[in-house]
Scaffold this motif. Structure first.
Motif, PDB file in Angstrom:
ATOM      1  N   VAL A  62       0.854  -1.190   0.000  1.00  0.00           N
ATOM      2  CA  VAL A  62       0.000   0.000   0.000  1.00  0.00           C
ATOM      3  C   VAL A  62       0.890   1.240   0.000  1.00  0.00           C
ATOM      4  N   VAL A  63       1.387   1.594  -1.163  1.00  0.00           N
ATOM      5  CA  VAL A  63       2.315   2.711  -1.302  1.00  0.00           C
ATOM      6  C   VAL A  63       2.054   3.414  -2.638  1.00  0.00           C
ATOM      7  N   VAL A  64       2.592   4.616  -2.767  1.00  0.00           N
ATOM      8  CA  VAL A  64       2.631   5.299  -4.063  1.00  0.00           C
ATOM      9  C   VAL A  64       4.098   5.502  -4.413  1.00  0.00           C
ATOM     10  N   ALA A  65       4.549   4.801  -5.423  1.00  0.00           N
ATOM     11  CA  ALA A  65       5.959   4.873  -5.806  1.00  0.00           C
ATOM     12  C   ALA A  65       6.064   4.807  -7.330  1.00  0.00           C
ATOM     13  N   PRO A  66       5.687   5.891  -8.019  1.00  0.00           N
ATOM     14  CA  PRO A  66       5.759   5.878  -9.487  1.00  0.00           C
ATOM     15  C   PRO A  66       7.196   5.856  -9.980  1.00  0.00           C
ATOM     16  N   GLU A  67       7.396   5.206 -11.104  1.00  0.00           N
ATOM     17  CA  GLU A  67       8.695   5.216 -11.752  1.00  0.00           C
ATOM     18  C   GLU A  67       8.960   6.611 -12.322  1.00  0.00           C
ATOM     19  N   PRO A  68      10.234   6.969 -12.549  1.00  0.00           N
ATOM     20  CA  PRO A  68      10.520   8.248 -13.206  1.00  0.00           C
ATOM     21  C   PRO A  68       9.795   8.333 -14.545  1.00  0.00           C
ATOM     22  N   ASP A  69       9.176   9.489 -14.775  1.00  0.00           N
ATOM     23  CA  ASP A  69       8.415   9.707 -16.011  1.00  0.00           C
ATOM     24  C   ASP A  69       7.265   8.725 -16.166  1.00  0.00           C
ATOM     25  N   LEU A  87      -4.159   1.070 -14.792  1.00  0.00           N
ATOM     26  CA  LEU A  87      -3.909   2.474 -14.458  1.00  0.00           C
ATOM     27  C   LEU A  87      -3.051   2.592 -13.205  1.00  0.00           C
ATOM     28  N   THR A  88      -3.453   1.927 -12.128  1.00  0.00           N
ATOM     29  CA  THR A  88      -2.708   2.049 -10.876  1.00  0.00           C
ATOM     30  C   THR A  88      -1.313   1.460 -10.998  1.00  0.00           C
ATOM     31  N   GLY A  89      -1.171   0.400 -11.797  1.00  0.00           N
ATOM     32  CA  GLY A  89       0.157  -0.181 -12.000  1.00  0.00           C
ATOM     33  C   GLY A  89       1.083   0.781 -12.722  1.00  0.00           C
ATOM     34  N   ALA A  90       0.553   1.470 -13.738  1.00  0.00           N
ATOM     35  CA  ALA A  90       1.371   2.422 -14.491  1.00  0.00           C
ATOM     36  C   ALA A  90       1.788   3.608 -13.629  1.00  0.00           C
ATOM     37  N   ALA A  92      -7.568  -1.142   1.501  1.00  0.00           N
ATOM     38  CA  ALA A  92      -6.462  -0.376   2.083  1.00  0.00           C
ATOM     39  C   ALA A  92      -5.738   0.326   0.936  1.00  0.00           C
ATOM     40  N   HIS A  93      -5.691   1.640   0.993  1.00  0.00           N
ATOM     41  CA  HIS A  93      -5.059   2.392  -0.098  1.00  0.00           C
ATOM     42  C   HIS A  93      -4.444   3.678   0.443  1.00  0.00           C
ATOM     43  N   PRO A  94      -3.445   4.215  -0.240  1.00  0.00           N
ATOM     44  CA  PRO A  94      -2.826   5.460   0.218  1.00  0.00           C
ATOM     45  C   PRO A  94      -3.789   6.641   0.075  1.00  0.00           C
ATOM     46  N   ALA A  95      -3.750   7.542   1.025  1.00  0.00           N
ATOM     47  CA  ALA A  95      -4.522   8.793   0.931  1.00  0.00           C
ATOM     48  C   ALA A  95      -3.674   9.771   0.137  1.00  0.00           C
ATOM     49  N   ALA A  96      -3.663   9.584  -1.173  1.00  0.00           N
ATOM     50  CA  ALA A  96      -2.776  10.374  -2.022  1.00  0.00           C
ATOM     51  C   ALA A  96      -3.492  10.791  -3.286  1.00  0.00           C
ATOM     52  N   ALA A  97      -3.129  11.962  -3.785  1.00  0.00           N
ATOM     53  CA  ALA A  97      -3.599  12.449  -5.082  1.00  0.00           C
ATOM     54  C   ALA A  97      -2.405  12.516  -6.015  1.00  0.00           C
ATOM     55  N   ALA A 115       3.418  14.372 -12.275  1.00  0.00           N
ATOM     56  CA  ALA A 115       4.227  15.544 -11.952  1.00  0.00           C
ATOM     57  C   ALA A 115       4.515  15.616 -10.460  1.00  0.00           C
ATOM     58  N   ARG A 116       3.517  15.332  -9.652  1.00  0.00           N
ATOM     59  CA  ARG A 116       3.663  15.390  -8.195  1.00  0.00           C
ATOM     60  C   ARG A 116       2.770  14.344  -7.546  1.00  0.00           C
ATOM     61  N   ILE A 117       3.149  13.948  -6.326  1.00  0.00           N
ATOM     62  CA  ILE A 117       2.258  13.187  -5.453  1.00  0.00           C
ATOM     63  C   ILE A 117       1.898  14.120  -4.310  1.00  0.00           C
ATOM     64  N   LEU A 118       0.609  14.347  -4.098  1.00  0.00           N
ATOM     65  CA  LEU A 118       0.151  15.302  -3.099  1.00  0.00           C
ATOM     66  C   LEU A 118      -0.718  14.617  -2.053  1.00  0.00           C
ATOM     67  N   SER A 119      -0.762  15.190  -0.886  1.00  0.00           N
ATOM     68  CA  SER A 119      -1.646  14.704   0.168  1.00  0.00           C
ATOM     69  C   SER A 119      -2.949  15.498   0.136  1.00  0.00           C
ATOM     70  N   PRO A 120      -4.075  14.900  -0.221  1.00  0.00           N
ATOM     71  CA  PRO A 120      -5.344  15.630  -0.235  1.00  0.00           C
ATOM     72  C   PRO A 120      -5.746  16.148   1.140  1.00  0.00           C
ATOM     73  N   LEU A 121      -5.199  15.533   2.192  1.00  0.00           N
ATOM     74  CA  LEU A 121      -5.555  15.925   3.557  1.00  0.00           C
ATOM     75  C   LEU A 121      -4.733  17.108   4.049  1.00  0.00           C
TER      76      LEU A 121
END
Length: 251
Positions: free
Chosen positions: A22-29, A139-142, A157-162, A172-178
């Motif tokens: 349960v993480v957000v870890a996008p690859e570069p680009d 989508l989420t995998g990419a 269970a999922h990250p609270a992330a935008a 471009a960015r990972i942001l916290s909606p909270l």
């Protein structure tokens, strides 16, 4: 920042190995697959992700439409922050929701929008998308967005992330909606849109501010500010000398 909230019983059912996903870890680009087909909850018609983004910087919120925990405040606070930016939905940016649970239908998506967004001008231009499991997983995998369903408690269970996407669908960015505020979100949208949104003042502000990923806000870049101030001083001195020399010649 990427807090994961779900009902207490879920914590007992999910293993540590599952929770580690349960993480957000996008690859570069990292790039969203723009050809993915979903169903638009508002109109009930097929809609490609590229149409939902519409060539604008996009705040993408992966949500569980039947979640009663983190997803409700995520959407509400994101809407308030977007309203505080002073930018116009559907013109300067897009707000796109994607349901993580393929069992949720368009009625559940519309219900969340009606109950939690509370901003008619933004809600009318928000795309709430519903898709099958293959589309959601692709989508989420990419995007490097990991989540884990818990069948025992019918929760996710999922990250609270935008995820802030460029008009071309890149992360471009990972942001916290909270923890969003209007000023930082405006700068983030202007930056993601490469100046297509906002005005000259926003682009000048980005020369002197940089995104602090640890704190999730834009902070002053002292070296850049000093450089801009020094350049402005040199220009002012050059103009002053030029004016004085002209006056001397006239005299």
């Amino acid at each position: 920042m990427l807090a994961c909230l779900w009902p207490a019983p879920a914590a007992a059912r999910l293993t540590q190995a599952e929770l580690a996903r349960v993480v957000v870890a996008p690859e570069p680009d990292a790039q969203a697959p723009l050809d993915l087909a979903f169903t638009d909850a508002a109109e009930g018609r097929p809609l490609r992700l590229s149409e939902a983004i519409g060539g604008r910087p996009t705040l993408l919120l992966p949500v569980d439409y039947t979640c009663g925990n983190v997803c409700d405040p995520m959407l509400s606070m994101s809407g308030n922050a977007l309203a505080a930016t002073g930018l116009e939905a559907g013109r300067d940016y897009s707000l796109v929701l994607v349901g993580l649970d393929p069992r949720d239908d368009t009625a559940a998506a519309r219900r969340m929008l009606d109950q939690e967004l509370g901003l008619p001008a933004i809600a009318a231009r928000t795309r709430a998308l519903v898709g099958d499991e293959a589309a959601v997983r692709r989508l989420t995998g990419a995007l490097g967005y990991g989540f884990v369903p818990d069948p025992g408690t019918d929760s996710i269970a999922h990250p609270a992330a935008a995820l802030l996407l460029t008009p071309e669908g890149r992360v471009a960015r990972i942001l916290s909606p909270l923890a969003l505020n209007g000023r930082d979100l405006r700068l983030a949208l202007v930056e993601a849109g490469e100046g297509r949104a906002g005005h000259l003042g926003d682009r000048l502000a980005l020369l002197c501010y940089g995104f602090d990923a640890a704190r999730g806000i834009y902070t002053p870049l002292i070296h850049r500010i000093l450089g801009v101030a020094a350049a402005a001083t040199v220009i002012a001195l050059a103009l002053g000398i030029l004016l004085l020399s002209r006056r001397t010649r006239r005299a």
